[in-house]
Design a protein around this motif. Sequence first.
Motif, PDB file in Angstrom:
ATOM      1  N   LEU A  81       0.836  -1.197   0.000  1.00 41.05           N
ATOM      2  CA  LEU A  81       0.000   0.000   0.000  1.00 41.05           C
ATOM      3  C   LEU A  81       0.874   1.251   0.000  1.00 41.05           C
ATOM      4  CD1 LEU A  81      -2.823  -0.900   2.559  1.00 41.05           C
ATOM      5  CD2 LEU A  81      -2.833  -1.141   0.069  1.00 41.05           C
ATOM      6  N   GLY A  82       0.451   2.251  -0.766  1.00 38.70           N
ATOM      7  CA  GLY A  82       1.154   3.525  -0.790  1.00 38.70           C
ATOM      8  C   GLY A  82       0.168   4.636  -1.087  1.00 38.70           C
ATOM      9  N   CYS A  83       0.261   5.742  -0.338  1.00 36.37           N
ATOM     10  CA  CYS A  83      -0.626   6.875  -0.613  1.00 36.37           C
ATOM     11  C   CYS A  83      -0.151   7.569  -1.891  1.00 36.37           C
ATOM     12  CB  CYS A  83      -0.652   7.837   0.568  1.00 36.37           C
ATOM     13  SG  CYS A  83       0.901   8.715   0.862  1.00 36.37           S
ATOM     14  N   ASP A  84      -0.995   8.419  -2.454  1.00 38.58           N
ATOM     15  CA  ASP A  84      -0.670   9.065  -3.719  1.00 38.58           C
ATOM     16  C   ASP A  84       0.606   9.895  -3.626  1.00 38.58           C
ATOM     17  OD1 ASP A  84      -2.912   7.920  -4.798  1.00 38.58           O
ATOM     18  OD2 ASP A  84      -4.158   9.713  -4.633  1.00 38.58           O
ATOM     19  N   ALA A  85       0.757  10.645  -2.522  1.00 42.74           N
ATOM     20  CA  ALA A  85       1.925  11.517  -2.376  1.00 42.74           C
ATOM     21  C   ALA A  85       3.213  10.705  -2.313  1.00 42.74           C
ATOM     22  CB  ALA A  85       1.778  12.383  -1.128  1.00 42.74           C
ATOM     23  N   CYS A  86       3.197   9.603  -1.558  1.00 44.36           N
ATOM     24  CA  CYS A  86       4.411   8.784  -1.427  1.00 44.36           C
ATOM     25  C   CYS A  86       4.678   7.994  -2.703  1.00 44.36           C
ATOM     26  CB  CYS A  86       4.276   7.837  -0.234  1.00 44.36           C
ATOM     27  SG  CYS A  86       4.281   8.684   1.363  1.00 44.36           S
ATOM     28  N   HIS A  87       3.621   7.545  -3.369  1.00 45.86           N
ATOM     29  CA  HIS A  87       3.812   6.789  -4.605  1.00 45.86           C
ATOM     30  C   HIS A  87       4.499   7.649  -5.660  1.00 45.86           C
ATOM     31  CE1 HIS A  87       2.693   4.740  -8.394  1.00 45.86           C
ATOM     32  NE2 HIS A  87       2.766   3.642  -7.660  1.00 45.86           N
ATOM     33  N   ALA A  88       4.211   8.957  -5.645  1.00 44.36           N
ATOM     34  CA  ALA A  88       4.827   9.865  -6.610  1.00 44.36           C
ATOM     35  C   ALA A  88       6.331  10.031  -6.379  1.00 44.36           C
ATOM     36  CB  ALA A  88       4.140  11.225  -6.547  1.00 44.36           C
ATOM     37  N   LEU A  89       6.800   9.638  -5.196  1.00 46.79           N
ATOM     38  CA  LEU A  89       8.229   9.762  -4.888  1.00 46.79           C
ATOM     39  C   LEU A  89       9.051   8.649  -5.523  1.00 46.79           C
ATOM     40  CD1 LEU A  89       8.001  10.674  -1.079  1.00 46.79           C
ATOM     41  CD2 LEU A  89       8.398  12.237  -2.985  1.00 46.79           C
ATOM     42  N   ILE A  90       8.390   7.605  -6.019  1.00 46.56           N
ATOM     43  CA  ILE A  90       9.096   6.453  -6.599  1.00 46.56           C
ATOM     44  C   ILE A  90       9.351   6.721  -8.082  1.00 46.56           C
ATOM     45  CG2 ILE A  90       9.040   3.973  -7.002  1.00 46.56           C
ATOM     46  CD1 ILE A  90       7.028   3.744  -4.716  1.00 46.56           C
ATOM     47  N   HIS A  91      10.590   6.985  -8.418  1.00 49.39           N
ATOM     48  CA  HIS A  91      10.957   7.191  -9.829  1.00 49.39           C
ATOM     49  C   HIS A  91      12.469   7.058  -9.947  1.00 49.39           C
ATOM     50  CE1 HIS A  91      12.383  11.294  -8.863  1.00 49.39           C
ATOM     51  NE2 HIS A  91      11.280  11.402  -8.127  1.00 49.39           N
ATOM     52  N   ASP A  92      12.949   7.011 -11.183  1.00 52.93           N
ATOM     53  CA  ASP A  92      14.379   6.808 -11.440  1.00 52.93           C
ATOM     54  C   ASP A  92      15.158   8.103 -11.555  1.00 52.93           C
ATOM     55  OD1 ASP A  92      14.078   4.031 -11.495  1.00 52.93           O
ATOM     56  OD2 ASP A  92      13.532   4.036 -13.620  1.00 52.93           O
TER      57      ASP A  92
END
Length: 509
Positions: free
Chosen positions: A412-423
Amino acid sequence: MSSIDGIGVSDQVHVHLSAIADAVDGLCATDLTALPDGELTDTLRRLERSLRRASAVGHNLIVETVERSLPGKLGHKTVNKLLVGVLRISAADASARVTAAKSLGTWHALSGQPLPADLPETAAAQRDGAIGPDHARAVREVIRKIPHAVSSSDVAVAEEILADLARSATPEDVEKAGHDLLAYLNPDGDLTDGKDRKRLRGIRLGRQDQNLMTPISGHLDPETRAMLEPILAKWARPGMNNPDDPESPTGDAEHPHVDRDKLAAAAGRDTRTAAQRNHDAIKEALRALLGSGVLGSHRGLPVTAIITMTLDQLEHATGVATTASGGILPIRDALKMAERSHPVLVLFDHNGRPLHLGRSKRLATADQRLALIAADRGCTRPGCDAPATMTAVHHVRDWSKGGATDIGGLALGCDACHALIHDGPGGWHTRTAPKGTEYAGRTEWIPPPHIDPVQRPRINHRHHPKELLDRARRKAQARRETDAGQRRDQSKQHHARASAGSNGREEIP
């Protein structure tokens, strides 16, 4: 006047203060615009660490001021008034500093022997520069709320847990984790039982003011909160039920009639605070309830909360359960709610992870989400307290990179934290903790270098406070065993020296 290495204490303090002043003068005169991006965040961290350690020095200066009765000698009634007069700070600031010194400073017995701080682990963390005044204040407030019936050893463990958490979390995280910790210290509610909650429950509507607004206050019992939270999660979602936006969808955000594109556009325009969204959601829900006719044929609302509890808690009917919205309620209340709810059974492995629920498509199933709600309880990024109702299902290994929609690869990940996952620069990465590690199967988040140059994987304990309690107890037990071993070794060495000395005396003619 005492001295160390031939230099008086007064001279030492003067040298150190001069060095601080020179360092600050140098930093003020430095053109910080020339700092490279990579060094800017490191400079912020190093400066913050020094300022935090300086606060620990301030505590001991206040201790010395009090123990020498300096306020009275200088004509001040209290140390607070002395600080206001000497430092020209506010009364609130002076009170906060004195309160901190009482629990974190090094006080002395009448013999002059240093006494341990009231919050020793917190004081040590601040001396290390790992936490600041707000962290310490959060720990102190939680400890203050622990009932007197809790044993001193459990209080010490609780302080150690919170101080350890503060070293890697924000003050808000410490405060919120402290609420869960308080619940675990009193899991059966025997200090604030059902009778107390019945006595305290209530909602008060005040008189309308000149703006025709009505103040509202009161206390909700755990069951009422557990039923209210899922309603707010859907009806108070950004973009929903906004009276200032004629294009805002009304009702339930998950209803099939809601246009997803229209909702996303309304959410982008939504400038309401969370409190305002909650108000508008309750207003719309009450309107729907009154228009439904249900009040004429039903006595209460249907229970829609998702509740998580362990099999041991279920069998013994003790402890606390958690809701998908991050709430806490006693097991007895949870069982009472379950009598009127649809039962959902989630099976876990020995690591507390849900058993295999695979899927070849990108989107997770409802069953998979239910399993993740029970296992993760909320967003898995370290420090995030977003409850499960505010999260989406995240592929630990990105779907576009071959990640499967299997329960073991989802989190599970909230929208704000999910947006932090990138290369890109500043991006976080996720992975599953490998077998054999302490939290095998859990989702580890790897921070970018500007957060942690070493990029150590992190686990979110925010929704699992018992893990912190167990870890602190293990550390405390290991420390006691180490101390006991050292004492045994010292005793053996003492006896050996005494024996050698005795033998030596016998050989003297």
